[in-house]
Design a protein around this motif. Structure first.
Motif, PDB file in Angstrom:
ATOM      1  N   UNK A 155       0.809  -1.229   0.000  1.00 18.28           N
ATOM      2  CA  UNK A 155       0.000   0.000   0.000  1.00 18.28           C
ATOM      3  C   UNK A 155       0.832   1.264   0.000  1.00 18.28           C
ATOM      4  N   UNK A 156       2.138   1.155  -0.264  1.00 17.60           N
ATOM      5  CA  UNK A 156       2.986   2.333  -0.325  1.00 17.60           C
ATOM      6  C   UNK A 156       3.659   2.445  -1.685  1.00 17.60           C
ATOM      7  N   UNK A 157       3.982   3.652  -2.035  1.00 15.28           N
ATOM      8  CA  UNK A 157       4.866   3.913  -3.164  1.00 15.28           C
ATOM      9  C   UNK A 157       6.209   4.371  -2.618  1.00 15.28           C
ATOM     10  N   UNK A 158       7.263   3.930  -3.257  1.00 15.16           N
ATOM     11  CA  UNK A 158       8.604   4.372  -2.899  1.00 15.16           C
ATOM     12  C   UNK A 158       9.170   5.172  -4.065  1.00 15.16           C
ATOM     13  N   UNK A 159       9.727   6.294  -3.762  1.00 12.19           N
ATOM     14  CA  UNK A 159      10.318   7.136  -4.798  1.00 12.19           C
ATOM     15  C   UNK A 159      11.796   7.356  -4.559  1.00 12.19           C
ATOM     16  N   UNK A 160      12.514   7.466  -5.640  1.00 15.97           N
ATOM     17  CA  UNK A 160      13.916   7.866  -5.595  1.00 15.97           C
ATOM     18  C   UNK A 160      14.031   9.303  -6.084  1.00 15.97           C
ATOM     19  N   UNK A 161      14.782  10.085  -5.349  1.00 10.82           N
ATOM     20  CA  UNK A 161      14.992  11.491  -5.655  1.00 10.82           C
ATOM     21  C   UNK A 161      16.486  11.762  -5.610  1.00 10.82           C
ATOM     22  N   UNK A 162      16.891  12.878  -6.197  1.00 11.79           N
ATOM     23  CA  UNK A 162      18.292  13.253  -6.099  1.00 11.79           C
ATOM     24  C   UNK A 162      18.413  14.765  -5.991  1.00 11.79           C
ATOM     25  N   UNK A 202       1.660  -1.726  -4.753  1.00 14.23           N
ATOM     26  CA  UNK A 202       0.401  -2.444  -4.935  1.00 14.23           C
ATOM     27  C   UNK A 202       0.349  -3.173  -6.273  1.00 14.23           C
ATOM     28  N   UNK A 203       0.754  -2.510  -7.341  1.00 13.04           N
ATOM     29  CA  UNK A 203       0.667  -3.149  -8.655  1.00 13.04           C
ATOM     30  C   UNK A 203       1.982  -3.139  -9.426  1.00 13.04           C
ATOM     31  N   UNK A 204       3.015  -2.592  -8.815  1.00 10.06           N
ATOM     32  CA  UNK A 204       4.320  -2.579  -9.471  1.00 10.06           C
ATOM     33  C   UNK A 204       4.477  -1.543 -10.560  1.00 10.06           C
ATOM     34  N   UNK A 205       3.492  -0.660 -10.710  1.00 12.92           N
ATOM     35  CA  UNK A 205       3.606   0.363 -11.743  1.00 12.92           C
ATOM     36  C   UNK A 205       4.761   1.294 -11.409  1.00 12.92           C
ATOM     37  N   UNK A 265      16.467   1.605 -13.828  1.00 15.90           N
ATOM     38  CA  UNK A 265      15.365   0.675 -13.630  1.00 15.90           C
ATOM     39  C   UNK A 265      15.079   0.555 -12.141  1.00 15.90           C
ATOM     40  N   UNK A 266      13.826   0.788 -11.783  1.00 12.68           N
ATOM     41  CA  UNK A 266      13.417   0.646 -10.388  1.00 12.68           C
ATOM     42  C   UNK A 266      12.730  -0.699 -10.212  1.00 12.68           C
ATOM     43  N   UNK A 267      12.976  -1.331  -9.082  1.00 17.64           N
ATOM     44  CA  UNK A 267      12.349  -2.615  -8.800  1.00 17.64           C
ATOM     45  C   UNK A 267      12.155  -2.746  -7.301  1.00 17.64           C
ATOM     46  N   UNK A 268      11.356  -3.729  -6.918  1.00 24.23           N
ATOM     47  CA  UNK A 268      11.099  -3.907  -5.485  1.00 24.23           C
ATOM     48  C   UNK A 268      11.172  -5.375  -5.126  1.00 24.23           C
ATOM     49  N   UNK A 269      11.535  -5.620  -3.899  1.00 26.08           N
ATOM     50  CA  UNK A 269      11.479  -6.962  -3.326  1.00 26.08           C
ATOM     51  C   UNK A 269      10.664  -6.824  -2.051  1.00 26.08           C
ATOM     52  N   UNK A 270       9.374  -7.115  -2.159  1.00 27.03           N
ATOM     53  CA  UNK A 270       8.498  -6.926  -1.005  1.00 27.03           C
ATOM     54  C   UNK A 270       8.863  -7.851   0.153  1.00 27.03           C
ATOM     55  N   UNK A 330      -3.295   8.535  -3.007  1.00 30.16           N
ATOM     56  CA  UNK A 330      -2.890   8.809  -4.379  1.00 30.16           C
ATOM     57  C   UNK A 330      -3.265   7.638  -5.281  1.00 30.16           C
ATOM     58  N   UNK A 331      -3.460   7.969  -6.565  1.00 26.45           N
ATOM     59  CA  UNK A 331      -3.857   6.920  -7.502  1.00 26.45           C
ATOM     60  C   UNK A 331      -2.676   6.083  -7.963  1.00 26.45           C
ATOM     61  N   UNK A 332      -1.492   6.542  -7.725  1.00 22.51           N
ATOM     62  CA  UNK A 332      -0.291   5.818  -8.104  1.00 22.51           C
ATOM     63  C   UNK A 332       0.928   6.625  -7.708  1.00 22.51           C
ATOM     64  N   UNK A 333       2.108   6.056  -7.938  1.00 20.27           N
ATOM     65  CA  UNK A 333       3.304   6.780  -7.492  1.00 20.27           C
ATOM     66  C   UNK A 333       3.506   8.055  -8.311  1.00 20.27           C
TER      67      UNK A 333
END
Length: 129
Positions: free
Chosen positions: A31-38, A54-57, A69-74, A104-107
């Motif tokens: 239920x969270x989005x993770x963002x990378x910033x710089x 939630x959906x990997x978008x 490339x962003x990816x996740x390992x839940x 939010x509707x997505x990240x």
């Protein structure tokens, strides 16, 4: 307590690669989005990429498309940012942050609405020969 810890930064030559990791503690990525910033010296912080657990978008800034490339390992509550073909202009401190997808509707929506918070301490990426 929600906490994010970045790792994986370093010094790399132009054209090289790095993989950054953002490990979450105190919560799970569901239920969270993770963002990378710089943020480069003298410049404003910019969003690089984000992923919705939630959906990997995913979403990428134009500067990152085709190279990052962003990816996740839940299972590990960790989000990665694979950075290839690095350029000197990629030099910056890289941070990760979190947004709750309830709001939010997505990240990408969270990015547009400045919905990310709980920033990590950052990891330095330096691209130089």
């Amino acid at each position: 307590q929600l906490q994010l810890v970045e790792s994986g930064g370093g010094l790399v030559q132009p054209g090289g690669s790095l993989r950054l990791a953002c490990e979450a503690s105190g919560f799970t990525l569901d239920f969270y989005a993770i963002g990378w910033f710089r943020q480069a010296p003298g410049k404003e912080r910019e969003g690089v990429s984000c992923i919705s657990s939630s959906d990997g978008s995913t979403h990428y800034a134009d500067s990152a498309k085709g190279r990052f490339t962003i990816s996740r390992d839940n299972n590990k509550d960790t989000v990665y940012l694979q950075m290839n073909s690095l350029k000197p202009e990629d030099t910056a401190v890289y941070f990760c942050a979190v947004a709750h997808l309830y709001f939010y509707s997505g990240c990408d929506d969270a990015l547009a609405r400045s919905g990310f918070g709980s920033w990590g301490q950052g990891t330095q990426v330096t691209v130089s020969s």
